[in-house]
Each structure stands twice: as structure tokens, then as C-alpha cells.
Scaffold this active site. Structure first.
Site, PDB file in Angstrom:
ATOM      1  N   GLU A  81     -26.119   4.163 -26.597  1.00  0.00           N
ATOM      2  CA  GLU A  81     -25.229   5.341 -27.356  1.00  0.00           C
ATOM      3  C   GLU A  81     -25.158   6.374 -26.315  1.00  0.00           C
ATOM      4  O   GLU A  81     -26.065   6.713 -25.795  1.00  0.00           O
ATOM      5  CB  GLU A  81     -26.174   5.724 -28.601  1.00  0.00           C
ATOM      6  CG  GLU A  81     -26.119   7.010 -29.061  1.00  0.00           C
ATOM      7  CD  GLU A  81     -24.721   7.348 -29.622  1.00  0.00           C
ATOM      8  OE1 GLU A  81     -24.288   6.423 -30.182  1.00  0.00           O
ATOM      9  OE2 GLU A  81     -23.966   8.453 -29.374  1.00  0.00           O
ATOM     10  N   CYS A 121     -25.098  14.908 -27.815  1.00  0.00           N
ATOM     11  CA  CYS A 121     -24.008  14.008 -27.570  1.00  0.00           C
ATOM     12  C   CYS A 121     -22.996  14.132 -28.613  1.00  0.00           C
ATOM     13  O   CYS A 121     -21.726  13.824 -28.612  1.00  0.00           O
ATOM     14  CB  CYS A 121     -24.644  12.687 -27.640  1.00  0.00           C
ATOM     15  SG  CYS A 121     -25.505  12.216 -28.864  1.00  0.00           S
ATOM     16  N   GLU A 131     -17.371  14.977 -20.348  1.00  0.00           N
ATOM     17  CA  GLU A 131     -18.533  15.437 -21.112  1.00  0.00           C
ATOM     18  C   GLU A 131     -19.313  16.378 -20.197  1.00  0.00           C
ATOM     19  O   GLU A 131     -19.942  16.105 -19.104  1.00  0.00           O
ATOM     20  CB  GLU A 131     -19.327  14.526 -21.497  1.00  0.00           C
ATOM     21  CG  GLU A 131     -20.708  14.773 -22.271  1.00  0.00           C
ATOM     22  CD  GLU A 131     -21.576  13.830 -22.777  1.00  0.00           C
ATOM     23  OE1 GLU A 131     -22.111  13.172 -22.087  1.00  0.00           O
ATOM     24  OE2 GLU A 131     -21.970  13.737 -24.219  1.00  0.00           O
ATOM     25  N   LYS A 163     -39.916   4.123 -22.912  1.00  0.00           N
ATOM     26  CA  LYS A 163     -39.989   4.685 -21.697  1.00  0.00           C
ATOM     27  C   LYS A 163     -39.093   6.254 -22.141  1.00  0.00           C
ATOM     28  O   LYS A 163     -37.794   5.979 -22.206  1.00  0.00           O
ATOM     29  CB  LYS A 163     -39.046   4.171 -20.528  1.00  0.00           C
ATOM     30  CG  LYS A 163     -39.450   4.785 -19.301  1.00  0.00           C
ATOM     31  CD  LYS A 163     -38.385   4.468 -18.329  1.00  0.00           C
ATOM     32  CE  LYS A 163     -37.016   5.575 -18.368  1.00  0.00           C
ATOM     33  NZ  LYS A 163     -37.467   6.911 -18.087  1.00  0.00           N
TER      34      LYS A 163
HETATM   35  P1  ADP Z   1     -29.663  11.629 -19.492  1.00  0.00           P
HETATM   36  O1  ADP Z   1     -29.561  12.342 -18.146  1.00  0.00           O
HETATM   37  O2  ADP Z   1     -28.794  12.257 -20.451  1.00  0.00           O
HETATM   38  O3  ADP Z   1     -31.049  11.623 -20.143  1.00  0.00           O
HETATM   39  P2  ADP Z   1     -29.483   9.218 -18.181  1.00  0.00           P
HETATM   40  O4  ADP Z   1     -28.523   7.923 -18.529  1.00  0.00           O
HETATM   41  O5  ADP Z   1     -29.433   9.698 -16.820  1.00  0.00           O
HETATM   42  O6  ADP Z   1     -29.266  10.242 -19.119  1.00  0.00           O
HETATM   43  O7  ADP Z   1     -31.038   8.867 -18.694  1.00  0.00           O
HETATM   44  C1  ADP Z   1     -31.316   8.149 -19.988  1.00  0.00           C
HETATM   45  C2  ADP Z   1     -32.608   7.408 -19.871  1.00  0.00           C
HETATM   46  O8  ADP Z   1     -32.373   6.212 -18.903  1.00  0.00           O
HETATM   47  C3  ADP Z   1     -33.748   8.060 -19.164  1.00  0.00           C
HETATM   48  O9  ADP Z   1     -34.908   7.618 -19.879  1.00  0.00           O
HETATM   49  C4  ADP Z   1     -33.571   7.568 -17.818  1.00  0.00           C
HETATM   50  O10 ADP Z   1     -34.808   7.630 -17.004  1.00  0.00           O
HETATM   51  C5  ADP Z   1     -33.268   6.342 -17.980  1.00  0.00           C
HETATM   52  N1  ADP Z   1     -32.376   5.518 -16.824  1.00  0.00           N
HETATM   53  C6  ADP Z   1     -31.998   5.940 -15.635  1.00  0.00           C
HETATM   54  N2  ADP Z   1     -31.719   5.031 -15.000  1.00  0.00           N
HETATM   55  C7  ADP Z   1     -31.842   3.917 -15.425  1.00  0.00           C
HETATM   56  C8  ADP Z   1     -31.888   2.451 -15.160  1.00  0.00           C
HETATM   57  N3  ADP Z   1     -31.100   2.164 -13.827  1.00  0.00           N
HETATM   58  N4  ADP Z   1     -32.364   1.750 -15.802  1.00  0.00           N
HETATM   59  C9  ADP Z   1     -33.030   1.808 -17.085  1.00  0.00           C
HETATM   60  N5  ADP Z   1     -33.114   3.034 -17.562  1.00  0.00           N
HETATM   61  C10 ADP Z   1     -32.654   4.101 -16.570  1.00  0.00           C
END
Ligand code: ADP
Length: 499
Positions: free
Chosen positions: A256, A290, A391, A181
Site C-alpha cells: 500500500e 496516504c 506525493e 518491523k
Molecule cells: P515511509 O518513509 O513513508 O515510512 P518507507 O518506504 O521509507 O516509507 O518505509 C516504510 C517501511 O519500509 C519502514 O518500516 C522502512 O524501514 C521499511 N523499509 C525501507 N527499506 C526497506 C527495504 N529495502 N526492505 C524492506 N523494508 C524496507
């Protein structure tokens, strides 16, 4: 070869070796953050049903893939490397348009992703267990590394090609089947990756991609009983919550997450080298890495020289649409990130740090089409300040002045994160002392904080990382489970001598 066509405007999920419309019937536009008129495409806003369909396809494909000899699995990745190489320009352009980093940076990221596939293609010949002597006569004892099953890979927007590559390649070569995903804002390059894997002959269902939000697709993946491991890169808030969900199911997870990476500049350093490295580390990819350099800890006798050079360097950078020639820094990835950057710049000023250059959104002309922000330098930063601790993920440098190496080490370590650090010095003893005491997963000497190589473990200490390192052999180990084998060829009942 199987034909696989996507419409140029509307893209679908890749499930069971086919492009499949989302069960939700919904799509969301993905726009170039440097030019909001440039619609990269419309991508599925998938839901739990799509995640389930992908997991089922991966589950069905698992037996055949796990039973394929690892060198043959590696050969399919090697074929993908060949195809990737012939499509570098297409991949780099797509990446530049969806994420905003410059074309040169996009190309670099694509090359890095290809290196990862290349490294793990070879890993198909290695995936080693070990053979050790048994206490018993005529008994062969050894370990096997076997795949886990269906694994979920959840990736962020800042490296839309390299991170899906560094998770997918080890998972696949180790014999797992994958549901990826990608971040909802940047699925385009990952879809091109799916197409290349398809064209390389990866059997259907071995790799699947579902585009959509974390809340709907991500959670459905993490909570599904057929998903045996989750590899995540993203924010701390999401990673910590995801780790809890995985812990409840007792499955393996690697997260990570954030960084707040310091560069220490000692007074004996080559200052030109140091400042060039800091500018690359801080403003490359608009600070959206990061491993970005976000703190500069400099010894007082040379601090003014370093500050002047960084301010001058920041002012010289050409900010704009990364598709155009001569651009050094692209935009923030989206409006939310731009607002975060601007909010932290306000916070820094209100905490008493001195804004030396930058700090504003760029406006007027083509800047109005995207999310552009000036490269920003703060001085007078103290370890207790939020711009020292948190960050930002934007093009902001916080400069801290210190007197001694010990003070520099203390300041470098005075954050919750522990991803990467760097020291610029010609003194080997000081460098080694810093390497030993730096509380991070990756230390650089006379080099920016950024970068990683396929054959070296990547990851952090402290709040940055949970679970196994990525890349290198360790990256593949995460995707395998060990089996210890006792093979007795005495033909007699066991007479144990161990009490
Ligand atoms: P960033 O904004 O740095 O990409 P996020 O942690 O918001 O960091 O998102 C990283 C990934 O995790 C994205 O693919 C996001 O859609 C997914 N994500 C966000 N919320 C969830 C959740 N509750 N469960 C699983 N994946 C999630």
C-alpha cells in the site's frame, strides 16, 4: 500472568514472548519531532540476526497457533481490545510523542486500531470457505481457508499504531504467526501493542517485533525462506523494490503506497462543508497520510470563494506541539520530511504556481525545538506540474480551477496514483458520474478523502497498490490460502461424467 518489564529509557525487541536485546548491541534514540529535547526512548537498531531469531520463534509457534480454533484466536484479540481500551491515554500519548500528530489525532488513531482488533476478533467466527454442489453423486465439495505460516509486516511512521494493528489483527486471527518491523523512527506505540498482545495471553512466538532499519531488518525478513507473505505500507520506491524481491521468491505480497488525492468542488456544493472537509483532509496529521487531500479541483464560478476560505482556514490553524491543548497541527515527522516539504514548495513556485499562504518553516521560541512548517496553499496549479503529480506528504494544497465536471474528472485522474478521491456536490447524477469515472480504490461524496473503517476494504488502484485490499474480510483473505476439498462418500470408484 507472565511479567514483562521494559526499562523506561531503553527498549528491546519482542521475540518468543520476551524482550530481547538486539544482537547488534546497538540502539538509536527516538525523539519527539515537536520537541527534540524530549527523548521518547532508545530503540534497537537490529540486524539480520534479530530478524532470523524472530522468524525462528514465529516458525516454532506456527503449528500450535494454526491448530488453535479460529474463534479462540479471536477471543485473545478480544481480550487485547479490552486491555487496549484501558490504556488509550498511554497509547495516544506515546503516539503523539513519537510521531508528532496532535493528542486528539493520536487518540483517534488508537481508537481506529482498536476497532480493527475488534472487527478481526469477530472474524475468528467467520473466516468462511464455501460449499458448492458437486457434479458427482454423494460428494461434498467445499473450500477451506488455511493460514500461510510466518508472515512479515513492514509498516511506515505515519500511523505507528493503526497500520501495525490493521496488518497484525487479520494475520493473527487467520492463524499465521507474525514478525512486525515498525518504521525505525516510530517503534514506541507498536511496542506497546506487543505488550498488550502479551498481556492478553497470546502464546509466545505468535507475534514478534523487531525494530531497526528497512535495509537490515526489512530485507532480512523479505528474503528469508520461512517468510511466506509480506504486507507492506510505505513509499512507492521501497514498495516496488520489495515487490520485486518477493516476486523472485514467488511469495504473496501486498503493498500500500502513495497517494495524490483530489477533492472536486462543483459549483452547487455546500462550500462551507467542502472547505471544512478540505482543511481537515489536507492539514490533519500535518498532511502525512496516504489519503491526505493534496489537490483541490474547483469549478470556476465558485473558485475564488473556495480559495479565500482555504487560505483563511490555513492561516487560522495553530501549529505546535501536539501534546499541548489547542493545537490543530503538529510538526513534520523528521528533518528529512520537513526538507521534502520545503523542497516541493520551492518546486511549486519555480513551476509557476502561486503561493497564497504558508510555505515556510516556523522558527523562533518553541518552534526551534522541532520540525514545524506552515500550512501551505498554492493556486494556479496545472496537471503537468510536479506539485500536482508527486506525493509531498506534507501540509500543502494545490488548487486547480476547471470549467466542467468532465475537466474535473480528467484532472483528478491525471496522476499515477489512485488511492482516494472526493466530490462535493448536491447533484446526485454528477456524484454518481464521478464515482464511476474516478480511478481510485476509495471514493467519498461530501466527505474528505481521508478515513477508512475496519469493516470496509482499504487500498488503491494504479501505482498506489499491489495485491489484496486491507481491512475487512479481504484483509484476512490475504493471510489465508484456499484449499478445495472433494469428499466422496459413495464408497465406489469414481465414474466421472465430465469430459
Ligand atoms: P515511509 O518513509 O513513508 O515510512 P518507507 O518506504 O521509507 O516509507 O518505509 C516504510 C517501511 O519500509 C519502514 O518500516 C522502512 O524501514 C521499511 N523499509 C525501507 N527499506 C526497506 C527495504 N529495502 N526492505 C524492506 N523494508 C524496507
Amino acid at each position: 500472568m507472565r511479567k514483562l518489564q521494559q526499562s523506561p529509557e531503553r527498549f528491546e525487541n519482542y521475540i518468543g514472548g520476551q524482550w530481547v536485546p538486539p544482537a547488534t548491541g546497538e540502539y538509536a534514540p527516538n525523539r519527539n519531532p515537536a520537541d527534540l529535547d524530549d527523548v521518547v526512548g532508545h530503540y534497537p537498531a537490529s540486524g539480520a540476526k534479530d530478524a532470523q531469531a524472530a522468524i525462528q520463534a514465529a516458525k516454532d509457534a506456527f503449528g500450535g497457533w494454526a491448530g488453535t480454533p479460529a474463534p479462540s484466536r479471536g477471543r485473545i484479540l478480544a481480550k487485547a481490545v479490552e486491555i487496549f481500551r484501558s490504556r488509550i491515554d498511554e497509547l495516544a500519548r506515546a503516539l503523539c510523542r513519537e510521531e508528532g500528530k496532535t493528542l486528539a489525532e493520536s487518540r483517534g488513531e488508537v481508537m481506529k486500531g482498536i476497532n480493527l482488533f475488534e472487527f478481526y476478533a469477530g472474524e475468528g467466527f467467520r473466516l468462511r470457505g464455501k460449499t458448492v454442489p458437486s457434479e458427482m453423486p454423494k460428494t461434498l465439495t467445499f473450500t477451506l481457508r488455511q493460514p500461510l505460516g510466518v508472515v512479515a509486516l513492514i509498516t511506515p511512521w505515519n500511523f505507528p499504531f493503526a497500520i501495525p494493528a490493521w496488518k497484525s489483527a487479520p494475520a493473527l486471527v487467520a492463524g499465521n504467526t507474525v514478525v512486525l518491523k515498525p518504521a525505525s523512527g516510530t517503534p514506541a506505540t507498536a511496542m506497546l501493542m506487543a505488550k498488550v498482545l502479551h498481556d492478553a495471553g497470546l502464546p509466545k512466538g505468535v507475534f514478534n517485533l523487531v525494530a531497526g532499519s528497512g535495509g537490515s531488518v526489512g530485507n532480512a525478513l523479505v528474503d528469508h525462506p520461512d517468510v511466506k507473505a509480506v504486507s507492506f505500507t510505505g513509499s512507492n520506491a521501497t514498495g516496488m523494490a520489495l515487490n520485486e524481491r518477493c516476486a523472485r521468491r514467488g511469495i504473496r505480497v501486498t503493498c500500500e503506497m502513495g497517494g495524490k488525492n483530489p477533492v472536486v468542488v462543483l459549483q452547487d456544493a455546500d462550500l462551507d462543508l467542502a472547505c471544512t472537509g478540505i482543511l481537515q483532509g489536507a492539514f490533519g496529521s500535518t498532511g502525512q497520510r496516504c489519503t491526505a487531500t493534496s489537490r483541490v479541483i474547483v469549478q470556476r464560478p465558485v473558485s475564488q470563494q473556495v480559495i479565500d476560505a482555504l487560505v483563511d482556514g490555513a492561516r487560522r490553524l495553530k501549529v505546535g506541539n501536539g501534546l499541548n491543548a489547542g493545537i490543530d497541527m503538529g510538526p513534520a515527522v523528521d528533518e528529512a520530511q520537513l526538507k521534502t516539504d520545503l523542497r516541493y514548495i520551492e518546486v511549486g513556485q519555480s513551476e509557476g504556481a502561486k503561493l497564497l499562504t504558508g510555505g515556510r518553516q516556523l522558527k523562533g521560541g518553541d518552534y526551534d525545538k522541532g520540525y514545524f512548517i506552515e500550512p501551505t496553499v498554492f493556486t494556479g496549479v496545472e496537471p503537468g506540474m510536479r506539485i500536482h503529480q508527486e506525493e509531498i506528504f506534507g501540509p500543502v494544497i494545490a488548487i486547480i480551477e476547471v470549467d466542467t465536471l468532465d475537466e474535473a474528472v480528467d484532472a483528478a485522474n491525471a496522476v499515477e496514483f489512485g488511492l482516494a478521491s472526493s466530490i462535493y456536490t448536491r447533484d446526485a447524477n454528477a456524484a454518481m458520474s464521478f464515482i464511476e469515472r474516478s480511478e481510485v480504490g476509495m471514493v467519498h461524496v461530501n466527505n474528505p478523502t481521508v478515513g477508512g473503517e475496519a469493516q470496509l476494504p482499504f487500498g488503491g488502484w494504479k501505482s498506489t497498490g499491489i495485491g489484496e485490499r486491507e481491512m475487512s474480510e479481504e484483509g484476512a483473505e490475504f493471510f489465508t490460502q484456499l484449499k478445495t476439498v472433494f469428499f466422496d462418500y459413495t464408497g465406489q470408484a469414481r465414474q466421472s461424467k465430465i469430459y
